[in-house]
Design a protein around this motif. Structure first.
Motif, PDB file in Angstrom:
ATOM      1  N   ARG A  31     -34.361 -29.138  -6.767  1.00  0.00           N
ATOM      2  CA  ARG A  31     -33.536 -27.889  -6.140  1.00  0.00           C
ATOM      3  C   ARG A  31     -34.139 -26.629  -6.384  1.00  0.00           C
ATOM      4  O   ARG A  31     -34.076 -25.812  -5.668  1.00  0.00           O
ATOM      5  N   LEU A  32     -34.803 -26.558  -7.531  1.00  0.00           N
ATOM      6  CA  LEU A  32     -35.399 -25.140  -7.839  1.00  0.00           C
ATOM      7  C   LEU A  32     -36.402 -24.975  -6.992  1.00  0.00           C
ATOM      8  O   LEU A  32     -36.756 -23.986  -6.583  1.00  0.00           O
ATOM      9  N   HIS A  33     -37.236 -26.101  -6.532  1.00  0.00           N
ATOM     10  CA  HIS A  33     -38.268 -25.859  -5.815  1.00  0.00           C
ATOM     11  C   HIS A  33     -37.926 -25.548  -4.532  1.00  0.00           C
ATOM     12  O   HIS A  33     -38.654 -24.962  -3.521  1.00  0.00           O
ATOM     13  N   ASN A  34     -37.053 -26.146  -3.850  1.00  0.00           N
ATOM     14  CA  ASN A  34     -36.191 -25.943  -2.647  1.00  0.00           C
ATOM     15  C   ASN A  34     -35.895 -24.388  -2.569  1.00  0.00           C
ATOM     16  O   ASN A  34     -36.059 -23.745  -1.454  1.00  0.00           O
ATOM     17  N   PHE A  35     -35.180 -24.110  -3.606  1.00  0.00           N
ATOM     18  CA  PHE A  35     -34.718 -22.599  -3.723  1.00  0.00           C
ATOM     19  C   PHE A  35     -35.812 -21.664  -3.575  1.00  0.00           C
ATOM     20  O   PHE A  35     -35.830 -20.856  -2.827  1.00  0.00           O
ATOM     21  N   ILE A  36     -36.838 -21.996  -4.247  1.00  0.00           N
ATOM     22  CA  ILE A  36     -38.102 -20.940  -4.432  1.00  0.00           C
ATOM     23  C   ILE A  36     -38.841 -20.823  -2.942  1.00  0.00           C
ATOM     24  O   ILE A  36     -39.151 -20.158  -2.612  1.00  0.00           O
ATOM     25  N   ALA A  37     -38.788 -22.189  -2.455  1.00  0.00           N
ATOM     26  CA  ALA A  37     -39.365 -22.131  -0.885  1.00  0.00           C
ATOM     27  C   ALA A  37     -38.504 -21.416   0.120  1.00  0.00           C
ATOM     28  O   ALA A  37     -39.128 -20.594   0.809  1.00  0.00           O
ATOM     29  N   VAL A  38     -37.389 -21.698  -0.214  1.00  0.00           N
ATOM     30  CA  VAL A  38     -36.450 -20.591   0.742  1.00  0.00           C
ATOM     31  C   VAL A  38     -36.273 -19.289   0.349  1.00  0.00           C
ATOM     32  O   VAL A  38     -36.721 -18.268   1.253  1.00  0.00           O
ATOM     33  N   TYR A  39     -36.287 -18.640  -0.726  1.00  0.00           N
ATOM     34  CA  TYR A  39     -36.437 -17.310  -1.406  1.00  0.00           C
ATOM     35  C   TYR A  39     -37.569 -16.558  -1.120  1.00  0.00           C
ATOM     36  O   TYR A  39     -37.532 -15.496  -0.570  1.00  0.00           O
ATOM     37  N   ASN A  40     -38.775 -17.414  -1.241  1.00  0.00           N
ATOM     38  CA  ASN A  40     -40.004 -16.904  -1.241  1.00  0.00           C
ATOM     39  C   ASN A  40     -40.239 -16.254   0.324  1.00  0.00           C
ATOM     40  O   ASN A  40     -40.683 -15.173   0.531  1.00  0.00           O
ATOM     41  N   GLY A  41     -39.680 -17.115   1.346  1.00  0.00           N
ATOM     42  CA  GLY A  41     -39.832 -16.808   2.617  1.00  0.00           C
ATOM     43  C   GLY A  41     -38.648 -15.427   3.185  1.00  0.00           C
ATOM     44  O   GLY A  41     -38.986 -14.738   4.143  1.00  0.00           O
ATOM     45  N   LYS A  42     -37.540 -15.174   2.201  1.00  0.00           N
ATOM     46  CA  LYS A  42     -36.513 -14.028   2.409  1.00  0.00           C
ATOM     47  C   LYS A  42     -36.773 -12.726   1.786  1.00  0.00           C
ATOM     48  O   LYS A  42     -36.449 -11.707   2.201  1.00  0.00           O
TER      49      LYS A  42
END
Length: 118
Positions: A31-42
């Motif tokens: 979930r942390l890696h998913n969060f980072i993927a989403v957050y980096n785009g925003k």
């Protein structure tokens, strides 16, 4: 062992790094890696917001407010010349705070999105 957030998002600065660490403390690695993927785009970098402030002096007043999704303030700045340039000067001085507030909001949205993925 938890991955180092600074290695995963190298542009993180002090206050934002602490905020993200606290926000993601209970997440699994996946979930942390998913969060980072989403957050980096925003997220926005502080130098992007500073550049928007400088462009507000030269081209379009309020561009920095549009960049942080404050469209109402962006329109106000646009039609008032950056509130007679004073608002643009204040935003230039406080660009790091503008960026942190925006990134905090994007982090919360990203976390909600990761939780809704299941």
């Amino acid at each position: 062992m938890k991955p180092n957030l600074y290695n995963l998002i190298p542009a993180l600065e002090g206050e934002e790094l602490v905020f993200i660490q606290n926000l993601t403390a209970g997440l699994s690695d996946e979930r942390l890696h998913n969060f980072i993927a989403v957050y980096n785009g925003k997220r926005r970098k502080t130098d992007q917001i500073l550049l928007g402030c400088i462009l507000g002096f030269v081209l379009v007043a309020g561009i920095q407010r549009f960049m942080v999704r404050q469209n109402g303030m962006g329109l106000l700045y646009l039609f008032t010349g950056g509130l007679c340039v004073i608002g643009t000067i204040v935003d230039t001085i406080n660009h790091k705070q503008l960026c942190f507030e925006y990134n905090s909001q994007m982090a919360r949205e990203s976390l909600a999105m990761v939780h809704s993925m299941g």
